[in-house]
Design a protein around this motif. Structure first.
Motif, PDB file in Angstrom:
ATOM      1  N   SER A  29     -28.842  63.591-159.092  1.00 21.94           N
ATOM      2  CA  SER A  29     -28.716  64.322-157.831  1.00 21.94           C
ATOM      3  C   SER A  29     -27.382  64.044-157.152  1.00 21.94           C
ATOM      4  N   ASP A  30     -26.758  62.906-157.414  1.00 22.13           N
ATOM      5  CA  ASP A  30     -25.438  62.621-156.844  1.00 22.13           C
ATOM      6  C   ASP A  30     -24.377  63.572-157.375  1.00 22.13           C
ATOM      7  N   ASN A  31     -24.576  64.128-158.563  1.00 25.72           N
ATOM      8  CA  ASN A  31     -23.620  65.088-159.116  1.00 25.72           C
ATOM      9  C   ASN A  31     -23.620  66.395-158.334  1.00 25.72           C
ATOM     10  N   LEU A  32     -24.675  66.676-157.593  1.00 24.30           N
ATOM     11  CA  LEU A  32     -24.750  67.889-156.782  1.00 24.30           C
ATOM     12  C   LEU A  32     -23.948  67.743-155.494  1.00 24.30           C
ATOM     13  N   ASN A  33     -23.666  66.518-155.077  1.00 23.95           N
ATOM     14  CA  ASN A  33     -22.889  66.271-153.863  1.00 23.95           C
ATOM     15  C   ASN A  33     -21.408  66.394-154.178  1.00 23.95           C
ATOM     16  N   SER A  34     -20.710  67.252-153.452  1.00 19.05           N
ATOM     17  CA  SER A  34     -19.257  67.350-153.629  1.00 19.05           C
ATOM     18  C   SER A  34     -18.598  66.890-152.329  1.00 19.05           C
ATOM     19  N   PRO A  35     -18.214  65.609-152.275  1.00 15.23           N
ATOM     20  CA  PRO A  35     -17.660  65.047-151.040  1.00 15.23           C
ATOM     21  C   PRO A  35     -16.296  65.640-150.697  1.00 15.23           C
ATOM     22  N   THR A  36     -16.018  65.723-149.403  1.00 17.41           N
ATOM     23  CA  THR A  36     -14.732  66.207-148.899  1.00 17.41           C
ATOM     24  C   THR A  36     -14.175  65.196-147.889  1.00 17.41           C
ATOM     25  N   PRO A  37     -13.774  64.030-148.361  1.00 21.96           N
ATOM     26  CA  PRO A  37     -13.245  63.020-147.437  1.00 21.96           C
ATOM     27  C   PRO A  37     -11.859  63.414-146.925  1.00 21.96           C
ATOM     28  N   SER A  38     -11.520  62.887-145.772  1.00 23.91           N
ATOM     29  CA  SER A  38     -10.182  63.107-145.222  1.00 23.91           C
ATOM     30  C   SER A  38      -9.654  61.777-144.699  1.00 23.91           C
ATOM     31  N   ALA A  67     -10.016  57.859-140.987  1.00 24.04           N
ATOM     32  CA  ALA A  67     -10.648  58.505-142.137  1.00 24.04           C
ATOM     33  C   ALA A  67     -12.046  58.981-141.775  1.00 24.04           C
ATOM     34  N   ASP A  68     -12.455  60.024-142.471  1.00 20.88           N
ATOM     35  CA  ASP A  68     -13.827  60.510-142.370  1.00 20.88           C
ATOM     36  C   ASP A  68     -14.386  60.533-143.789  1.00 20.88           C
ATOM     37  N   LEU A  69     -15.174  59.524-144.129  1.00 21.67           N
ATOM     38  CA  LEU A  69     -15.754  59.385-145.468  1.00 21.67           C
ATOM     39  C   LEU A  69     -17.261  59.646-145.452  1.00 21.67           C
ATOM     40  N   GLN A  70     -17.766  60.274-144.398  1.00 11.18           N
ATOM     41  CA  GLN A  70     -19.199  60.495-144.263  1.00 11.18           C
ATOM     42  C   GLN A  70     -19.769  61.379-145.364  1.00 11.18           C
ATOM     43  N   GLN A  79     -23.306  51.563-150.462  1.00 11.87           N
ATOM     44  CA  GLN A  79     -22.141  51.238-149.654  1.00 11.87           C
ATOM     45  C   GLN A  79     -20.905  51.818-150.314  1.00 11.87           C
ATOM     46  N   VAL A  80     -19.813  51.846-149.549  1.00  7.50           N
ATOM     47  CA  VAL A  80     -18.529  52.332-150.065  1.00  7.50           C
ATOM     48  C   VAL A  80     -17.491  51.248-149.813  1.00  7.50           C
ATOM     49  N   PHE A  81     -16.808  50.849-150.878  1.00  7.16           N
ATOM     50  CA  PHE A  81     -15.693  49.903-150.760  1.00  7.16           C
ATOM     51  C   PHE A  81     -14.427  50.739-150.660  1.00  7.16           C
ATOM     52  N   VAL A  82     -13.629  50.511-149.625  1.00  8.09           N
ATOM     53  CA  VAL A  82     -12.425  51.300-149.387  1.00  8.09           C
ATOM     54  C   VAL A  82     -11.246  50.356-149.173  1.00  8.09           C
ATOM     55  N   PHE A  83     -10.081  50.728-149.736  1.00  7.88           N
ATOM     56  CA  PHE A  83      -8.880  49.921-149.499  1.00  7.88           C
ATOM     57  C   PHE A  83      -7.646  50.793-149.461  1.00  7.88           C
ATOM     58  N   LEU A  84      -6.644  50.331-148.702  1.00  5.86           N
ATOM     59  CA  LEU A  84      -5.371  51.018-148.572  1.00  5.86           C
ATOM     60  C   LEU A  84      -4.322  50.236-149.347  1.00  5.86           C
ATOM     61  N   ALA A  85      -3.591  50.934-150.209  1.00  4.34           N
ATOM     62  CA  ALA A  85      -2.560  50.289-151.021  1.00  4.34           C
ATOM     63  C   ALA A  85      -1.225  50.997-150.827  1.00  4.34           C
ATOM     64  N   PRO A 106     -20.980  50.078-144.888  1.00  3.26           N
ATOM     65  CA  PRO A 106     -22.381  49.985-145.290  1.00  3.26           C
ATOM     66  C   PRO A 106     -23.237  51.200-144.950  1.00  3.26           C
ATOM     67  N   SER A 107     -22.751  52.091-144.055  1.00  5.20           N
ATOM     68  CA  SER A 107     -23.601  53.206-143.644  1.00  5.20           C
ATOM     69  C   SER A 107     -22.755  54.418-143.270  1.00  5.20           C
ATOM     70  N   LYS A 108     -23.410  55.559-143.229  1.00  5.55           N
ATOM     71  CA  LYS A 108     -22.739  56.812-142.889  1.00  5.55           C
ATOM     72  C   LYS A 108     -22.191  56.778-141.466  1.00  5.55           C
ATOM     73  N   GLU A 109     -22.876  56.088-140.577  1.00  2.56           N
ATOM     74  CA  GLU A 109     -22.447  56.017-139.180  1.00  2.56           C
ATOM     75  C   GLU A 109     -21.104  55.308-139.031  1.00  2.56           C
ATOM     76  N   ARG A 110     -20.796  54.397-139.931  1.00  2.51           N
ATOM     77  CA  ARG A 110     -19.528  53.660-139.855  1.00  2.51           C
ATOM     78  C   ARG A 110     -18.454  54.248-140.759  1.00  2.51           C
ATOM     79  N   ALA A 111     -18.724  55.414-141.361  1.00  4.40           N
ATOM     80  CA  ALA A 111     -17.798  55.991-142.331  1.00  4.40           C
ATOM     81  C   ALA A 111     -16.750  56.898-141.698  1.00  4.40           C
TER      82      ALA A 111
END
Length: 196
Positions: A29-38, A67-70, A79-85, A106-111
């Motif tokens: 079911s995760d393959n059906l999600n097409s994220p659009t982060p900014s 960023a908006d990673l929701q 959870q999502v691990f994010v880093f800036l390089a 850890p959650s959508k609210e903090r994304a």
């Protein structure tokens, strides 16, 4: 007819099979999600740019990372691990990466967040009131004011006047299934020609 052990074995086998099928369906079911982060990163200031005694160059930057990673969060996201390089080329290496900031979301609210970050030492903060006002106008943002955990150091003398990219990488860690990663590359940054 059938013994208790035979019936228990059949029941446990059925339960494990149903659980495996549910896990497989969750992963698919995760393959059906097409994220659009900014994401957007602003370099507010080059606090210092110097050569260390050992010959390495060090840069201290004040950054705004928003960023908006929701859209990456589904019911299967743990959870999502994010880093800036910072990424740049040198004559010796086609790709150099220096991690400047990282976090675990850890959650959508903090994304959806806005982060103002600078080096731990020689702290320069001239825009905190502006960010507080922005946060009051946009309470859906998760606002963080932090210091850099990592230093931007090049092993050599390759940074003077160097163009570099800031790349926001993320790794989505699901509750079940395979982890996937992606990134947004932001170009057009340049370091100063002279030390300061």
């Amino acid at each position: 007819m059938h013994s208790f052990g035979y019936r228990a074995n059949a029941l446990i086998t059925l339960g494990v099979t149903v659980l495996a099928l549910m896990c497989a369906m969750a992963s698919l079911s995760d393959n059906l999600n097409s994220p659009t982060p900014s994401a957007q990163v602003q370099v507010l200031n080059v606090n210092w740019f110097q050569k260390q005694r050992n010959g390495n160059e060090e840069v201290s930057l004040t950054l705004n990372i928003s960023a908006d990673l929701q859209s990456m969060f589904t019911w299967n996201t743990k959870q999502v691990f994010v880093f800036l390089a910072a990424e740049y080329e040198t004559p010796k290496n086609s790709l150099n990466q220096v991690s400047l900031w990282d976090d675990i979301i850890p959650s959508k609210e903090r994304a959806k967040f806005l982060i103002h970050t600078t080096n731990k030492y020689r702290f320069i903060d001239q825009v905190s009131l502006w960010y507080l006002a922005l946060f009051m106008c946009r309470p859906e943002l998760f606002l963080i004011h932090t210091t850099n955990k990592y230093r931007f150091i090049d092993q050599g003398s390759n940074l003077q006047g160097k163009e570099f990219n800031l790349t926001l990488h993320w790794h989505v860690m699901p509750k079940t299934g395979k982890m996937f990663a992606d990134k947004i590359v932001m170009t057009g940054y340049r370091l100063p020609e002279e030390y300061r």
